[in-house]
Design a protein around this motif. Structure first.
Motif, PDB file in Angstrom:
ATOM      1  N   LEU A  42      37.344  21.263  31.539  1.00 14.17           N
ATOM      2  CA  LEU A  42      36.517  21.580  30.382  1.00 14.17           C
ATOM      3  C   LEU A  42      36.824  20.646  29.216  1.00 14.17           C
ATOM      4  N   VAL A  43      38.109  20.383  28.992  1.00 13.23           N
ATOM      5  CA  VAL A  43      38.500  19.472  27.916  1.00 13.23           C
ATOM      6  C   VAL A  43      37.948  18.074  28.183  1.00 13.23           C
ATOM      7  N   LEU A  44      38.068  17.609  29.442  1.00  4.59           N
ATOM      8  CA  LEU A  44      37.532  16.292  29.783  1.00  4.59           C
ATOM      9  C   LEU A  44      36.026  16.228  29.569  1.00  4.59           C
ATOM     10  N   ALA A  45      35.323  17.304  29.954  1.00  2.53           N
ATOM     11  CA  ALA A  45      33.872  17.322  29.789  1.00  2.53           C
ATOM     12  C   ALA A  45      33.487  17.241  28.319  1.00  2.53           C
ATOM     13  N   VAL A  46      34.188  18.000  27.479  1.00  2.00           N
ATOM     14  CA  VAL A  46      33.892  17.978  26.050  1.00  2.00           C
ATOM     15  C   VAL A  46      34.162  16.596  25.457  1.00  2.00           C
ATOM     16  N   LEU A  47      35.305  15.992  25.833  1.00  5.61           N
ATOM     17  CA  LEU A  47      35.647  14.666  25.328  1.00  5.61           C
ATOM     18  C   LEU A  47      34.629  13.624  25.787  1.00  5.61           C
ATOM     19  N   ALA A  48      34.202  13.726  27.054  1.00  9.50           N
ATOM     20  CA  ALA A  48      33.232  12.750  27.579  1.00  9.50           C
ATOM     21  C   ALA A  48      31.893  12.874  26.851  1.00  9.50           C
ATOM     22  N   LEU A  49      31.417  14.095  26.670  1.00 14.92           N
ATOM     23  CA  LEU A  49      30.143  14.277  25.966  1.00 14.92           C
ATOM     24  C   LEU A  49      30.250  13.846  24.512  1.00 14.92           C
ATOM     25  N   LEU A  50      31.418  14.102  23.896  1.00 14.04           N
ATOM     26  CA  LEU A  50      31.618  13.644  22.528  1.00 14.04           C
ATOM     27  C   LEU A  50      31.603  12.111  22.467  1.00 14.04           C
ATOM     28  N   ARG A 300      38.161   8.734  39.402  1.00 13.82           N
ATOM     29  CA  ARG A 300      39.220   8.905  40.389  1.00 13.82           C
ATOM     30  C   ARG A 300      40.604   8.823  39.738  1.00 13.82           C
ATOM     31  N   LEU A 301      40.747   7.953  38.737  1.00 11.82           N
ATOM     32  CA  LEU A 301      42.018   7.891  38.014  1.00 11.82           C
ATOM     33  C   LEU A 301      42.286   9.199  37.278  1.00 11.82           C
ATOM     34  N   LEU A 302      41.251   9.761  36.658  1.00 15.39           N
ATOM     35  CA  LEU A 302      41.418  11.058  35.988  1.00 15.39           C
ATOM     36  C   LEU A 302      41.667  12.170  37.000  1.00 15.39           C
ATOM     37  N   GLY A 303      41.071  12.025  38.183  1.00 21.86           N
ATOM     38  CA  GLY A 303      41.241  13.038  39.214  1.00 21.86           C
ATOM     39  C   GLY A 303      42.660  13.156  39.710  1.00 21.86           C
ATOM     40  N   ALA A 304      43.499  12.127  39.460  1.00 23.80           N
ATOM     41  CA  ALA A 304      44.903  12.228  39.839  1.00 23.80           C
ATOM     42  C   ALA A 304      45.595  13.326  39.053  1.00 23.80           C
ATOM     43  N   ARG A 305      45.127  13.617  37.840  1.00 29.96           N
ATOM     44  CA  ARG A 305      45.702  14.689  37.024  1.00 29.96           C
ATOM     45  C   ARG A 305      44.886  15.973  37.091  1.00 29.96           C
ATOM     46  N   VAL A 306      43.615  15.857  37.440  1.00 26.78           N
ATOM     47  CA  VAL A 306      42.749  17.028  37.568  1.00 26.78           C
ATOM     48  C   VAL A 306      42.123  16.991  38.947  1.00 26.78           C
ATOM     49  N   PRO A 307      42.841  17.460  39.990  1.00 25.79           N
ATOM     50  CA  PRO A 307      42.361  17.298  41.370  1.00 25.79           C
ATOM     51  C   PRO A 307      40.978  17.885  41.609  1.00 25.79           C
ATOM     52  N   GLY A 308      40.632  18.967  40.928  1.00 26.81           N
ATOM     53  CA  GLY A 308      39.324  19.567  41.142  1.00 26.81           C
ATOM     54  C   GLY A 308      38.188  18.646  40.784  1.00 26.81           C
ATOM     55  N   LEU A 309      38.481  17.601  40.008  1.00 31.08           N
ATOM     56  CA  LEU A 309      37.460  16.644  39.608  1.00 31.08           C
ATOM     57  C   LEU A 309      36.958  15.815  40.783  1.00 31.08           C
ATOM     58  N   LEU A 310      37.724  15.773  41.875  1.00 37.35           N
ATOM     59  CA  LEU A 310      37.350  14.964  43.023  1.00 37.35           C
ATOM     60  C   LEU A 310      36.462  15.713  44.011  1.00 37.35           C
ATOM     61  N   ARG A 311      36.234  16.994  43.783  1.00 36.18           N
ATOM     62  CA  ARG A 311      35.231  17.697  44.592  1.00 36.18           C
ATOM     63  C   ARG A 311      33.856  17.209  44.158  1.00 36.18           C
ATOM     64  N   ARG A 313      30.829  18.158  43.699  1.00 38.33           N
ATOM     65  CA  ARG A 313      29.955  18.759  42.693  1.00 38.33           C
ATOM     66  C   ARG A 313      30.487  18.541  41.282  1.00 38.33           C
ATOM     67  N   ALA A 314      31.718  18.086  41.171  1.00 42.83           N
ATOM     68  CA  ALA A 314      32.253  17.641  39.885  1.00 42.83           C
ATOM     69  C   ALA A 314      32.347  16.121  39.844  1.00 42.83           C
ATOM     70  N   PHE A 315      32.675  15.508  40.988  1.00 39.95           N
ATOM     71  CA  PHE A 315      32.878  14.063  41.045  1.00 39.95           C
ATOM     72  C   PHE A 315      31.599  13.290  40.751  1.00 39.95           C
ATOM     73  N   ILE A 316      30.474  13.739  41.297  1.00 39.05           N
ATOM     74  CA  ILE A 316      29.216  13.015  41.110  1.00 39.05           C
ATOM     75  C   ILE A 316      28.734  13.090  39.659  1.00 39.05           C
ATOM     76  N   ALA A 318      30.532  13.733  37.021  1.00 41.44           N
ATOM     77  CA  ALA A 318      31.532  13.043  36.202  1.00 41.44           C
ATOM     78  C   ALA A 318      31.352  11.531  36.296  1.00 41.44           C
ATOM     79  N   SER A 319      31.042  11.030  37.481  1.00 44.29           N
ATOM     80  CA  SER A 319      30.783   9.594  37.631  1.00 44.29           C
ATOM     81  C   SER A 319      29.520   9.181  36.884  1.00 44.29           C
ATOM     82  N   ALA A 320      28.526  10.078  36.862  1.00 42.09           N
ATOM     83  CA  ALA A 320      27.303   9.777  36.109  1.00 42.09           C
ATOM     84  C   ALA A 320      27.607   9.648  34.618  1.00 42.09           C
ATOM     85  N   VAL A 321      28.417  10.576  34.078  1.00 45.45           N
ATOM     86  CA  VAL A 321      28.783  10.497  32.661  1.00 45.45           C
ATOM     87  C   VAL A 321      29.619   9.252  32.397  1.00 45.45           C
TER      88      VAL A 321
END
Length: 711
Positions: A42-50, A300-311, A313-316, A318-321
């Motif tokens: 959630l924090v990553l999503a907010v930072l990315a959108l910001l 993928r680099l961020l996914g090393a700290r947030v593994p759920g990001l590599l699933r 439905r989050a990975f695609i 997140a890559s678009a953003v």
């Protein structure tokens, strides 16, 4: 250190139940810390959108006139009436929205292609999707057909899908990064050659496509974006729906089949959707390079700290953003550095290509060399001495016939008697003029072809890969940067100054590639991948120099970058002759080392050969030969790929036989290509590099198919 292949999930245990396999595919890897991972996402999503919002505000404020928030609001609500409001509505907002759509499309496309191919180096660029889509658009424009946005997008989709099908079909899934990158790079070279030929032959119909071919966000109105954005959204939704299947596919084909997921069907649908996204991006902004490589790499680099990001439905998403951040960031950086006026002329894709080239080099530098790159059977095939002698005689006769044809044919046709009179000094004024200009061109083609073929022979032996060629070392790109740079600074520079700058640029590029690849002794996979990255970055710098200094004369630069013998004189081909005369005896003395190095990595060490220093010396010879050829005739592709492989297929793997036959085949190929280019549309001419690309592409595709079948 991480390998350059996408890591698979653990293989399922024997005979798993459907529920067990599906639960493993969807279970977060951090187990009991699901809530913490969700909070970090959630924090990553907010930072990315910001970050996207901040970049969008900066982006829309950049231009030749200042814009306040009131003007932006009036543009959004459609209440603007002033001229500044009209500029904002018709230019800046369409450019911003184009950046959002293109970044999103390319980021998601790259993520899907990497998952399908199980290769972190897969992207619309490395799979030649962008090149195929661009060729399709150029081909339509070359015939004077102007298509609306949706039909143009469909045309780009067909071209991109064909390219992706060829590359993925000719490179085995999970076969490692090097085969896929080489296949995509060579196919991109072929498609780029065809595109360049069409642009030159139909210059009036394709005006402006050279700059657009590097990827530009400049828009006039919202028509194209409004029509294509829904297509991109539907494709993105399709990938999200496919996300669970892609997660299960990471278990392996057997694990996916157990739970009822068809590996082939899932991959096919994902590739179609990914190519559709790339086609939308190409139609809107041209082929913006390497966004599809950078965006998933960031996630993928961020996914090393947030593994759920590599699933998926989050990975695609997140890559678009991340793709939006890369594209908007590149466009903001472009206009901040070069100014608002230059920002209109300089394509955004040049900046993203430079950034993507750096990412590719970093990934290759951090990778392990799997050592799995093997030669094709052509390396191990044994031919008799009689076969070698017959091949050598046929090759010599072929070169003689090609030389005679090159001398006699062209915009003015001559007879052998005219040539005899010219040699004795008894020719007329017209014949003397024609042969004085034609003979140096023929000699330049012969010597450059031989030099490129010998350089390719060395590169293929050192890298132990029949798909390698001198261009992958970054030498050609470095030589181009040096030559175009000196032409930019000194427009009336002499040939020797241009040649010296070309040699210096090639040497610097080679030093960079060799220096980065020297880790663990110049291992071949790392060397090739770093070379591809440096070559891509150098090509982007060449395009930047051309667009900044002469944006309305791209055809002239394209001729040089496509290789041309036009206007050559005998003194100008002297460096190539000297390079061949010096390096060929050295290679003959090192022929046994070439034979041994071409076998595997262990045999040379057992025989006491210092692998690192020997590779460095041999590659230095290849650099000298390539730089001399590029300085003489510009950039010519495929010769260093086709001639050495054909020579090995004809005479076997011993380099004492391969070197002369490859040199003759290279000279024959370039001489024939130059004759065709001077003859088919005389008095107009086609650059020899474009002709060799068209000739070499079918052979390369056959070579890839054959080596895949053998593998």
């Amino acid at each position: 250190m991480s390998t350059p292949t996408l890591q698979r999930a653990p293989e399922p245990s024997p005979a798993p139940s459907d529920r067990d396999a599906e639960s493993r595919a969807s279970r977060p890897s951090d187990g009991g810390r699901r809530g913490g991972a969700g909070g970090r996402m959630l924090v990553l999503a907010v930072l990315a959108l910001l970050g996207v919002a901040v970049l969008a505000l900066v982006h829309v404020s950049q231009g030749t006139a200042s814009v306040d928030l009131g003007a932006v609001w009036r543009a959004i609500t459609g209440s603007g009436t002033s001229q500044a409001d009209a500029v904002l509505i018709d230019s800046r907002l369409p450019r911003l929205v184009a950046g959002l759509v293109v970044g999103c499309a390319l980021g998601a496309s790259g993520a899907a292609l990497q998952s399908v191919s199980r290769n972190v180096l897969a992207s619309p660029d490395t799979l030649a999707v962008n090149a195929g889509a661009y060729l399709a658009v150029v081909a339509v424009a070359a015939f004077g057909i102007s298509l609306p946005a949706l039909p143009a997008g469909a045309t780009a989709f067909i071209g991109g899908l064909i390219a992706a099908g060829i590359v993925l079909g000719l490179s085995r899934a999970g076969s490692g990064p090097i085969r896929l990158v080489l296949a995509g790079s060579a196919l991109t070279l072929a498609f780029s050659g065809l595109s360049g030929m069409l642009i030159l032959l139909r210059a009036q119909e394709t005006t402006g496509l050279f700059a657009w071919g590097n990827g530009s966000l400049a828009q006039i109105g919202m028509q194209a974006v409004n029509q294509l954005a829904p297509v991109a959204l539907l494709a993105l939704i399709g990938l999200l729906v496919l996300g669970r299947r892609l997660d299960i596919l990471a278990l392996g084909d057997d694990g996916a089949a157990v739970v009822g997921v068809s590996p082939r069907g899932t991959r096919s649908i994902a590739v179609v959707l990914a190519v559709l996204l790339a086609a939308v991006a190409v139609t809107i902004a041209g082929p913006i390079g390497f966004v599809g490589l950078c965006a998933p790499a960031i996630v993928r680099l961020l996914g090393a700290r947030v593994p759920g990001l590599l699933r998926h439905r989050a990975f695609i998403p997140a890559s678009a953003v991340a793709g939006v951040l890369v594209v908007l960031g590149a466009d903001v950086l472009l206009r901040a550095v070069f100014g608002a006026q230059a920002g209109v002329a300089v394509p955004t894709g040049i900046v993203t290509t430079v950034v993507g080239a750096v990412v590719l080099v970093v990934l290759a530098y951090r990778s392990r060399d799997s050592g799995s790159t093997s030669s094709s059977t052509a390396f191990a095939r044994v031919r008799s001495r009689r076969a070698f002698v017959i091949t050598l005689i046929v090759a010599v006769v072929g070169v003689i016939v090609a030389t005679i044809a090159a001398v006699l044919l062209g915009d003015a046709r001559l007879l052998l008697g005219d040539v005899a009179n010219w040699v004795t000094g008894n020719a007329g004024r017209i014949v003397t003029f024609v042969l004085d200009s034609r003979m140096p061109r023929v000699v330049a083609a012969l010597l450059a072809g031989a030099a490129l073929a010998v350089a390719g022979t060395v590169v293929q032996a050192v890298s132990r890969n029949p798909l390698a060629e001198p261009g992958i070392l970054g030498v050609v790109g470095g030589a181009g940067v040096g030559a175009v740079g000196i032409l930019t600074a000194v427009p009336l520079a002499s040939f020797w100054l241009v040649g010296g700058a070309s040699l210096a640029g090639a040497a610097l590029a080679a030093a960079l590639v060799f220096g980065l690849a020297a880790r663990r002794g110049l291992e071949q996979n790392r060397l090739v991948l770093i070379g591809v990255g440096v070559s891509a970055g150098a090509s982007a710098l060449v395009s930047l120099l051309i667009v900044l200094t002469d944006p309305y004369n791209g055809a002239k630069a394209l001729v040089w970058l496509s290789g041309s013998t036009y206007g050559r004189t005998f003194p100008q081909v002297l460096p190539v002759l000297v390079a061949l005369a010096v390096t060929l005896p050295i290679l003959v003395t090192m022929r046994r080392r070439l034979d041994v190095i071409g076998l595997d990595a262990d045999t040379p060490r057992l025989l006491g050969i210092r692998l690192g220093s020997t590779r460095l010396g041999l590659l230095s010879i290849a650099v000298v030969l390539t730089a001399a050829a590029v300085a003489a005739v510009g950039v010519i592709g495929f010769v260093g790929l086709v001639a050495p492989h054909a020579a090995r297929a004809l005479v076997g793997q011993r380099h004492v036989r391969v070197l002369p036959v490859a040199a003759l085949l290279g000279a024959f190929l370039v001489c024939v290509a130059d004759t065709i280019g001077r003859t088919v549309i005389a008095p107009a001419q086609i650059p020899v590099g474009l002709v060799t690309a068209v000739i070499g592409a079918p052979y390369f595709i056959w070579l890839l198919w054959r080596s895949r079948r053998e593998g």
